[in-house]
Design a protein around this motif. Structure first.
Motif, PDB file in Angstrom:
ATOM      1  N   HIS A  66       0.914  -1.237   0.099  1.00 19.48           N
ATOM      2  CA  HIS A  66      -0.064   0.068  -0.069  1.00 19.48           C
ATOM      3  C   HIS A  66       0.879   1.318  -0.077  1.00 19.48           C
ATOM      4  N   GLY A 125      -3.977   6.638 -10.660  1.00 21.53           N
ATOM      5  CA  GLY A 125      -3.624   6.488  -9.263  1.00 21.53           C
ATOM      6  C   GLY A 125      -3.091   7.398  -8.278  1.00 21.53           C
ATOM      7  N   CYS A 153      -3.341   3.882  -2.898  1.00 23.32           N
ATOM      8  CA  CYS A 153      -3.392   2.838  -3.960  1.00 23.32           C
ATOM      9  C   CYS A 153      -2.460   1.541  -3.391  1.00 23.32           C
ATOM     10  N   TRP A 196      -1.702  -0.476 -10.902  1.00 28.32           N
ATOM     11  CA  TRP A 196      -1.976   0.099  -9.586  1.00 28.32           C
ATOM     12  C   TRP A 196      -3.582  -0.247  -9.414  1.00 28.32           C
ATOM     13  N   TYR A 197      -3.906  -0.751  -8.118  1.00 22.30           N
ATOM     14  CA  TYR A 197      -5.189  -0.399  -7.924  1.00 22.30           C
ATOM     15  C   TYR A 197      -5.686   0.586  -6.699  1.00 22.30           C
ATOM     16  N   SER A 198      -6.777   1.166  -6.955  1.00 24.67           N
ATOM     17  CA  SER A 198      -7.225   2.304  -5.838  1.00 24.67           C
ATOM     18  C   SER A 198      -7.665   1.398  -4.556  1.00 24.67           C
TER      19      SER A 198
END
Length: 381
Positions: free
Chosen positions: A154, A171, A175, A195-197
């Motif tokens: 994270h 992003g 993220c 990337w993931y939120s």
């Protein structure tokens, strides 16, 4: 220094500064996954003496685990702790010193957790990510065999304010990313996902200071400093607008200021691209115009860019062309208000005033585009 400042006090989802969010716990996988299986539809055809064969189910978009999770390699606490730390260090270094690091004003590696094989193989989205491409050994195979661990890192990121003018950024905010960490410390970590939120709804703003002593927002203050640096690096001293500059001075300013936007040398050598980029930079820094993307305020659409032979000559003297006393990022600047004018003063090592640049503040039409714009410069030494 604002660029790449490490915000160790960041509170993110109640886990600020936590090195290991959950070494052995399961963390949320990317949302939106589904097995994609279609339910068979009931037949409406008349009954016959022979029962019709049932329709075939749609294939699953992700492969099923082919190995018994009980046979997967297990890692002890110390190994997981080490893998989480290495993943954090790898990702932070990539974001702050890797390709494109100039985009980020703030990067903070907040927490990391190791995901075991059961979690990786049992979640559709994770399994699909770790088995693509499907040629063995896949990343999931490597985790099963004990070659390495999957770590979810994270982090928090804010882009430099100039990037707002290039379109929405990917992003921005809180993220997370997945990193494969080999057990062999001599082998490098590998990024295995985008990337993931890590936030829902509105972007999660970083707690802390939102305005500076001058009353500017933090992004405005960052842009002001970038503008001052480019002006001084270009050797610009006495002027009231870019129309007062020579062609060489214009080139110098665009060369230095363009780097804050990620523009390279080739931008000024292409006919249309050069005109658009140059107009954009000068419109943002010297006017309240909102038509920064493409206009002909400073250069016509047929402007061919800078002559190659002249550019080579100017490049040769680039290092010696700055305002005397300018020391790059080490330069000391003082900011003070004179009525509605914000005065930026460049100082020498012993505190003597060397150069002055004057700015007004434009609030912008949407908040994020509020900025300082320069209305002139004056030599003090």
């Amino acid at each position: 220094m604002l660029r790449h400042a490490v915000l160790r006090a960041l509170a993110l989802m109640g886990a600020a500064g936590v090195l290991l969010a959950a070494l052995t716990g399961c963390t949320a996988a990317p949302s939106g996954s589904a097995d994609g299986t279609s339910a068979p539809m009931e037949s409406t055809a008349p009954a016959t003496e022979e029962a019709a064969a049932p329709p075939a189910a749609s294939p699953s978009p992700t492969p099923s685990p082919t190995r018994d999770p009980a046979g997967a390699e297990k890692f002890d606490y110390a190994q997981k702790e080490n893998a989480a730390l290495r993943a954090q260090q790898y990702w932070y270094a990539d974001m702050t010193t890797g390709f494109g690091a100039y985009r980020y004003a703030v990067v903070d590696s907040v927490a990391a957790s190791v995901l075991d094989y059961d979690t990786c193989s049992g979640d559709d989205a994770l399994r699909a990510m770790l088995t693509y491409p499907s040629e063995p050994p896949t990343t999931l195979d490597r985790i099963y065999d004990g070659e390495g661990m999957l770590v979810q890192v994270h982090f928090y990121v804010e882009y430099e304010p100039e990037y707002n003018y290039l379109g929405p950024q990917y992003g921005d905010g809180a993220c997370y990313v997945y990193i494969f960490v080999p057990v062999d410390a001599a082998r490098p970590c590998e990024t295995v996902s985008g990337w993931y939120s890590a936030q829902l709804g509105e972007r999660m703003l970083r707690p802390g200071q939102t305005t500076t002593a001058e009353g500017l927002t933090v992004p405005q203050s960052r842009m002001l400093l970038h503008q001052c640096r480019a002006l001084a690096a270009a050797g610009l001293r006495e002027f009231s607008s870019p129309e007062d500059w020579s062609e060489e001075q214009t080139y110098r300013y665009l060369y230095h200021r363009g780097q804050d936007y990620g523009y390279g040398e080739e931008e000024w050598q292409q006919k249309t691209r050069a005109a658009n980029c140059a107009n954009r930079l000068l419109t943002i820094d010297f006017t309240t115009g909102d038509d920064w993307y493409s206009n002909q305020r400073f250069f016509g659409g047929d402007w061919p860019g800078f002559d190659e032979q002249q550019r080579q000559t100017w490049q040769a003297g680039m290092d010696s062309g700055a305002v005397p006393g300018y020391a790059g990022e080490e330069t000391v600047w003082q900011f003070a208000w004179n009525g509605d004018t914000l005065v930026a003063t460049m100082q020498s090592e012993n505190g003597a005033a060397l150069q002055e640049y004057r700015f007004l503040v434009y609030d912008g039409f949407a908040g994020w585009d509020g900025r300082t714009y320069c209305i002139g410069g004056r030599s003090l030494a």
